[in-house]
Design an enzyme around this catalytic site. Structure first.
Site, short mmCIF file in Angstrom:
data_model
loop_
_atom_site.label_atom_id
_atom_site.label_comp_id
_atom_site.label_asym_id
_atom_site.label_seq_id
_atom_site.Cartn_x
_atom_site.Cartn_y
_atom_site.Cartn_z
N ARG A 1 0.89 -1.23 -0.08
CA ARG A 1 0.39 -0.04 0.16
C ARG A 1 0.99 1.27 -0.19
O ARG A 1 0.54 1.94 -0.71
CB ARG A 1 -0.83 0.10 1.21
CG ARG A 1 -1.98 0.81 0.95
CD ARG A 1 -3.25 0.56 2.30
NE ARG A 1 -3.55 1.52 1.96
CZ ARG A 1 -4.29 2.99 3.31
NH1 ARG A 1 -3.03 2.16 4.58
NH2 ARG A 1 -4.70 3.28 3.02
N HIS B 1 -6.49 -6.51 -2.40
CA HIS B 1 -7.10 -6.28 -1.18
C HIS B 1 -6.89 -7.78 -1.09
O HIS B 1 -8.16 -7.55 -0.14
CB HIS B 1 -8.30 -5.50 -1.25
CG HIS B 1 -8.33 -4.09 -1.18
ND1 HIS B 1 -9.13 -2.87 -1.02
CD2 HIS B 1 -7.33 -2.86 -0.66
CE1 HIS B 1 -8.83 -2.26 -1.37
NE2 HIS B 1 -7.71 -1.84 -0.17
N THR B 2 -6.54 -8.62 -1.56
CA THR B 2 -6.89 -9.62 -1.10
C THR B 2 -5.49 -9.91 0.04
O THR B 2 -5.15 -11.34 1.02
CB THR B 2 -6.29 -11.41 -2.18
OG1 THR B 2 -6.56 -12.04 -1.44
CG2 THR B 2 -4.71 -10.74 -1.77
N THR C 1 -8.37 -15.71 3.82
CA THR C 1 -7.09 -16.07 3.71
C THR C 1 -6.55 -14.96 3.98
O THR C 1 -6.15 -14.33 3.29
CB THR C 1 -6.65 -16.76 2.51
OG1 THR C 1 -6.87 -16.38 1.49
CG2 THR C 1 -7.32 -18.08 2.52
N SER D 1 7.88 9.99 -1.99
CA SER D 1 6.60 12.04 -1.47
C SER D 1 6.47 11.57 -0.18
O SER D 1 5.93 12.21 0.15
CB SER D 1 6.21 12.20 -2.75
OG SER D 1 4.54 11.49 -3.14
N HIS E 1 0.06 4.25 -2.98
CA HIS E 1 -0.05 5.88 -2.06
C HIS E 1 1.32 6.76 -2.52
O HIS E 1 1.37 7.51 -3.12
CB HIS E 1 -0.24 5.64 -0.73
CG HIS E 1 -1.95 4.93 -0.52
ND1 HIS E 1 -2.56 5.57 0.57
CD2 HIS E 1 -2.35 4.07 -0.84
CE1 HIS E 1 -3.75 5.28 0.37
NE2 HIS E 1 -3.62 4.02 0.03
N ASP E 2 2.00 5.89 -2.87
CA ASP E 2 3.27 7.35 -3.28
C ASP E 2 2.98 6.91 -4.81
O ASP E 2 3.04 8.88 -6.05
CB ASP E 2 4.74 5.86 -3.05
CG ASP E 2 5.62 7.00 -3.40
OD1 ASP E 2 6.10 8.62 -3.73
OD2 ASP E 2 7.10 6.45 -4.45
N ASN F 1 -3.66 8.74 4.00
CA ASN F 1 -3.30 8.40 4.68
C ASN F 1 -2.76 8.50 6.51
O ASN F 1 -2.34 7.47 6.68
CB ASN F 1 -1.90 9.06 4.36
CG ASN F 1 -1.50 8.92 2.77
OD1 ASN F 1 -2.50 7.83 2.04
ND2 ASN F 1 -1.37 9.84 1.83
N VAL G 1 0.41 9.31 -6.28
CA VAL G 1 0.39 10.45 -5.91
C VAL G 1 1.80 11.26 -6.50
O VAL G 1 2.76 11.26 -6.49
CB VAL G 1 0.54 11.47 -4.46
CG1 VAL G 1 0.20 13.10 -4.61
CG2 VAL G 1 -0.68 10.53 -3.76
#
Length: 326
Positions: free
Chosen positions: A65, A196-197, A246, A79, A69-70, A97, A73
Site C-alpha cells: 500500500r 485487497h486479498t 486467507t 513523496s 499511495h506513493d 493516509n 501521487v
C-alpha cells in the site's frame, strides 16, 4: 535536397513517436541499475522485507500500500515518505493516509542499512518499489521485474493525496475515473484492486456497508457487526481483514468473496454486481483462475511502478527517507 528532406521527415517521425528522444524517463531505468554501485542492494532489501513480513504478516499489505499511495501521487518518487516540518507539508496527514499508512520504520531500517553499505546511492523510491514486490512474494504472490534508477522528490502534494487516491466509498464510475487519470484501463483497475486479498481495514470505512447496504451476504454482515459497532466513533479503529478467509495469503479469495457478496468495503463490491456489471466477467474469471490473476497483477504492478519516475538529474537521493537533503 531529397536526401536532406528524407532525414528531416525521419527526425520528425522519431520525435513524434518518442524514439531516440532521450526524454522518456523509463529509458533511464534498469533492472541492473545498482549492479556496480551497490551490488548487494536488491538482496538486502529482499531479506529485510522477508524478515519484517515473517514477524508480522500484515506488514506485507502495508508495504504494498505504501508503494501504491506513493505512485498515485506525483508518481513513484517517495513523496509519501516525507515527514511534515515547520516549513514543509507532506502527504502523511491526508485523509487516505493519516492513521492508516504503515511500514515507515521498515523502510527507515532498510535505508539505514543501504546508507552504511553504499552512501547516497539507492533511492527511497526504489526501496519502495522493491519492497512492494518482495512483500507480495513473501505472502505467496507473484514476483515481477522492477526497473531501478528512480530518484527521490524534494516536494510532496497533500492536495493530490486527498484528491487522487481511490476511496473506499467510491462507486464504480469514480473508481474507473481515478484509475484512468493514472492511465490505467478498467481491466487494470480490477486487477490492482485485487491487492485487497491481503491487508486490513478500519471499521469506520466499512460501517456504512455492513449496516445499510443490501448487496451483502447477511451472515457476513452480522459477523462484521461484531467487530464494528453501529454508532459512529465507536470502534472506528477496529480492524478487519479485507479477505477474512486467507488474510495473509496473496490468492484470489478476494474475487471469490465479491462473487459471494462478501466484499467488505463499498468500493470493492462495486466491482461485482451479480453478473450485471461491466467488470463482473473479469471478477468471476479471477475467482476461478488464480494463475491468470497472478500474471495480470504482476503486469499491472510493473506499469504502476513506472508512473512518472524522477530520473537522471531530477530529484535527489535522500540520505534519510523522511526528509529532503539539506
Amino acid at each position: 535536397m531529397a536526401f536532406n528532406k528524407c532525414w528531416l521527415i525521419l527526425a520528425i517521425t522519431l520525435c513524434v513517436i518518442g524514439i531516440g528522444s532521450g526524454d522518456d524517463d523509463h529509458e533511464l531505468l534498469s533492472e541492473n541499475f545498482y549492479h556496480k554501485t551497490c551490488p548487494k542492494a536488491v538482496e538486502t532489501i529482499r531479506k529485510a522485507v522477508i524478515d519484517a513480513v515473517s514477524q508480522e504478516p500484515r506488514m506485507g499489505a502495508s508495504l504494498l500500500r505504501l508503494h501504491f499511495h506513493d505512485c498515485f501521487v506525483q508518481g513513484c518518487d517517495a513523496s509519501v515518505l516525507l515527514d511534515d516540518t515547520l516549513n514543509f507539508i507532506g502527504e502523511k496527514n491526508s485523509g487516505p493516509n493519516k492513521n492508516s499508512l504503515r511500514g515507515f520504520e521498515v523502510i527507515d531500517s532498510i535505508k539505514s542499512q543501504l546508507e552504511s553499505m553504499c552512501p547516497s546511492v539507492v533511492s527511497c523510491a526504489d526501496i519502495l518499489a522493491l519492497a512492494a514486490r518482495d512483500a507480495v512474494s513473501a505472502l505467496k504472490g507473484p514476483r515481477w521485474e522492477v526497473k531501478l534508477g528512480r530518484r527521490d522528490s524534494t516536494t510532496a502534494s497533500l492536495s493530490e493525496s486527498n484528491s487522487d487516491l481511490p476511496a473506499p466509498f467510491f462507486n464504480l464510475s469514480s473508481l474507473i475515473t481515478a484509475f484512468q487519470k493514472k492511465n490505467f484501463t478498467i481491466q487494470e483497475m480490477v486487477t490492482l484492486s485485487g491487492g485487497h486479498t491481503i491487508g486490513r481495514v478500519r471499521c469506520k470505512f466499512f460501517r456504512d456497508r455492513i449496516y445499510n447496504e443490501s448487496n451483502i451476504d447477511p451472515s457476513f454482515a452480522e459477523a462484521m457487526k461484531a467487530l464494528c459497532p453501529s454508532a459512529k466513533g465507536d470502534g472506528d479503529d477496529n480492524l478487519s481483514p479485507f479477505d477474512s478467509t486467507t488474510p495473509d495469503t496473496f490468492d484470489n479469495a478476494f474475487y471469490q468473496n465479491l462473487v459471494n457478496q462478501r466484499g467488505l468495503v463499498h468500493s470493492d463490491q462495486q466491482l461485482y454486481a451479480n453478473g450485471a456489471g461491466i467488470t463482473d466477467s473479469q471478477v468471476f474469471m479471477y475467482s476461478r483462475n488464480f494463475g491468470r490473476f497472478k500474471k495480470d497483477f504482476a503486469d499491472a504492478m510493473v506499469k504502476m511502478s513506472l508512473l512518472s519516475p524522477l530520473t537522471g538529474n531530477n530529484g535527489q537521493i535522500r540520505t534519510t527517507c523522511r526528509f529532503v537533503n539539506n
